[in-house]
Scaffold this motif. Structure first.
Motif, short mmCIF file in Angstrom:
data_model
loop_
_atom_site.label_atom_id
_atom_site.label_comp_id
_atom_site.label_asym_id
_atom_site.label_seq_id
_atom_site.Cartn_x
_atom_site.Cartn_y
_atom_site.Cartn_z
N SER A 175 -1.51 50.62 42.57
CA SER A 175 -1.88 50.58 41.14
C SER A 175 -2.47 49.23 40.77
O SER A 175 -1.88 48.47 39.99
N PRO A 176 -3.64 48.90 41.29
CA PRO A 176 -4.21 47.56 41.06
C PRO A 176 -4.50 47.25 39.60
O PRO A 176 -4.38 46.11 39.16
N ARG A 177 -4.86 48.27 38.81
CA ARG A 177 -5.23 48.04 37.42
C ARG A 177 -4.03 47.67 36.54
O ARG A 177 -4.21 47.14 35.44
N THR A 178 -2.82 47.95 37.01
CA THR A 178 -1.64 47.66 36.18
C THR A 178 -0.78 46.54 36.76
O THR A 178 0.34 46.32 36.30
N PHE A 227 3.59 39.97 34.23
CA PHE A 227 4.03 39.55 32.90
C PHE A 227 5.54 39.64 32.77
O PHE A 227 6.20 38.68 32.34
N THR A 228 6.10 40.77 33.14
CA THR A 228 7.55 40.96 33.04
C THR A 228 8.29 39.96 33.91
O THR A 228 9.32 39.40 33.51
N THR A 229 7.77 39.71 35.10
CA THR A 229 8.41 38.76 36.02
C THR A 229 8.45 37.36 35.43
O THR A 229 9.51 36.70 35.42
N PHE A 271 10.21 45.27 26.53
CA PHE A 271 10.26 46.64 26.01
C PHE A 271 9.08 46.90 25.08
O PHE A 271 8.68 48.05 24.90
N GLY A 272 8.52 45.84 24.49
CA GLY A 272 7.32 46.01 23.68
C GLY A 272 6.16 46.50 24.52
O GLY A 272 5.41 47.40 24.11
N VAL A 273 5.98 45.90 25.69
CA VAL A 273 4.93 46.36 26.62
C VAL A 273 5.19 47.81 27.01
O VAL A 273 4.27 48.65 27.01
N PRO A 295 1.72 51.75 33.84
CA PRO A 295 2.00 50.87 34.99
C PRO A 295 3.03 51.49 35.93
O PRO A 295 4.05 52.02 35.49
N LEU A 296 2.76 51.41 37.21
CA LEU A 296 3.63 51.98 38.23
C LEU A 296 5.04 51.40 38.12
O LEU A 296 5.22 50.19 38.16
N GLY A 297 6.03 52.27 37.94
CA GLY A 297 7.43 51.86 37.93
C GLY A 297 7.85 51.05 36.73
O GLY A 297 8.91 50.41 36.77
#
Length: 525
Positions: free
Chosen positions: A43-46, A52-54, A110-112, A141-143
């Protein structure tokens, strides 16, 4: 990259080879490179979303960790001079800072999740002018549900002081993105998984064989059972106006088999890959269809999500002073028993609404949560009356017959509830439910069932494989460790069983031209 593809097996082989070639200290880095490569391929596009989350969670966690250690150091340095009131004041000030940071991180992550998975759906449903989305062009986004809930648990556990903040951004990135679990979980806890990822594990023949056995078992359930059943299920649900009566119920029953074989099969493949490298991921299923109540079912089904909701939603609500006081004030209106149960009832409904929304934004998922939560709440409210009925009827609650009745009753309720998440929408679910009580439209059931894409050989394969699955599950329910029992046999016996299973997957597995092997049901969550 699908778990069931040949490319995935090559990817795993390369990853495992590199893992054991590199010195132990650097093996976590091999896992990180493999995890990011897997995500970029799949899933390269996501990819930016998991980054960001990391980053947000890591640096927010560092801030909370500094507050925790600073608070402990301050108390230790002023142990003799601080009064109880002073200690409470210091703790309150630190907790306030931590709460603010927790809120920022949770709102960001959680906003994302809300925007990419939920907000766009409601905008389209409401039809607000000027705010229109091309849902087909927007990828989830994957997962994202899995790693968002996993990082939320990390932050809350940090806030509670249960764990120490991770000090290495790259290692934390591995915890968030570990490739076997990124597609469909399980939702791991930091204190259970992170240490295993960071330390280098030695090669073990036992881990290799057990991991490969678990992967093979996952392929068996996914390719032979789940994907074969899916042909019949999709035929009925995609053309629901053409079917009614028993055929609809059979499709619903088969869907319950499909989703269990599909989801647990994918988890077995993921856990098997990890076990080859000495990493033990948490269990996600514990033979849920042997449950004798809906509440027990959810303690056995998608356990990592159920326990997440228990620890971060159910317990905080049911044990909160606010809802406790509300329950006391409601005793005069609702009675002592209901007033006492009020915090638990609210917590149950909040838990299952979360489980429903975790699956998706559409009302059918909310209905799925309300259905399961409602049954549990109804059971709690009617418990005294049910006990009296059992006494009046002189039912032996310890008998095998009563146990079997409870299991079959629970299974039936679970099967009926599956109509909500599987149907195209909530109105379609209601339409299909009502159609079950109509006749078959002049066509005999035995004739119609063979017009759904499966022939007699397919049904025979399903029957044999489901019986094998049931026998193994029953033995596990009785405490038999299947892989240990297999290892106790002769090498010839072991390899005969494994080769037969491998041949069964190759011969009877559903794959080939025109087949989408990536379609794990929970891949999109």
């Amino acid at each position: 990259m699908a778990f069931t593809s040949f490319y995935f097996l090559i990817f795993v082989a390369v990853c495992v080879g590199a893992y054991f070639v590199v010195p132990k200290k650097g093996r976590w880095l091999v896992l990180l490179v493999a995890s990011y490569a897997f995500y970029l391929i799949s899933s390269p596009r996501t990819f930016v979303f998991v980054l960001f989350t990391t980053v947000v969670t890591f640096f927010g966690g560092r801030y909370i960790g500094v507050q925790n250690t600073g608070h402990k150091a301050y108390l230790a340095a002023h142990k003799e001079s601080l009064s109880k009131e002073d200690k409470k004041a210091v703790k309150a000030a630190v907790q306030k800072k931590k709460r603010r940071m927790v809120l920022v991180i949770l709102l960001a992550n959680f906003g994302v999740l809300a925007v990419v998975k939920y907000f766009r759906y409601y905008i389209e449903a409401l039809g607000i002018p000027g705010l229109e989305f091309d849902l087909g062009s927007m990828l989830i986004p994957l997962g994202i549900s899995f790693y968002t809930f996993q990082t939320a648990a990390y932050i809350i556990d940090l806030y509670r002081g249960k764990i120490e903040a991770d000090q290495n951004l790259l290692k934390f990135a591995l915890f968030v993105s570990f490739f076997p679990q990124i597609i469909q979980g399980p939702i791991s806890r930091y204190d259970q998984l992170a240490g295993q990822l960071y330390e280098g594990h030695s090669f073990s023949y036992t881990n290799l064989t057990r991991g490969m056995q678990l992967m093979l078992w996952g392929f068996f359930k996914k390719l032979i059972i789940a994907d074969r059943v899916a042909i019949l299920v999709n035929q009925v649900f995609d053309n629901y106006t053409d079917y009614q009566g028993g055929i609809v119920f059979v499709a619903l029953l088969f869907y319950s088999i499909q989703i269990y074989a599909d989801f647990s099969g994918g988890i077995d493949i993921a856990r098997g890959v990890a076990q080859i490298m000495g990493i033990d991921m948490t269990h996600n299923f514990m033979r849920p269809y042997f449950s004798d109540s809906i509440s027990e079912f959810w303690r056995r089904w998608h356990m990592s999500l159920s326990f997440w909701c228990r620890d971060y939603i159910f317990f905080p609500i049911s044990l909160s002073k606010t809802f406790g006081k509300a329950g006391k004030s409601l005793r005069k209106v609702l009675g002592d028993r209901v007033g006492k149960l009020f915090p638990v009832l609210v917590a149950q409904m909040a838990t299952f609404l979360t489980i429903g929304l975790w699956h998706g934004a559409e009302f059918k998922y909310i209905a799925y949560g309300l259905y399961n939560g409602g049954i549990i709440i109804l059971g709690l409210l009617l418990e005294p009356y049910l006990k009296k009925m059992i006494q009046i009827l002189h039912i032996n609650i310890k008998s095998k017959g009563w146990k079997l009745f409870q299991i079959l009753r629970t299974f039936f309720l679970i099967v009926m509830g599956r109509i909500f998440p599987k149907a195209a929408s909530f109105p379609v679910a209601i339409t299909m439910f009502c159609s079950m009580f109509k006749g078959n439209g002049g066509t005999s059931f035995s004739e119609e069932i063979f017009l759904l894409g499966l022939d007699g050989v397919d049904f025979l394969i399903l029957l044999v494989c489901c019986v094998i699955w049931f026998i193994i599950s029953y033995k596990q329910e009785k405490g038999v460790e299947i892989r240990a029992a297999l290892e106790s046999r002769t090498i010839g016996y072991r390899w005969t069983i494994l080769l037969l299973a491998f041949a069964a997957v190759l011969v009877f597995g559903v794959y080939g031209p025109g087949y989408d092997a990536s379609s794990f049901i929970y891949r999109g969550f």
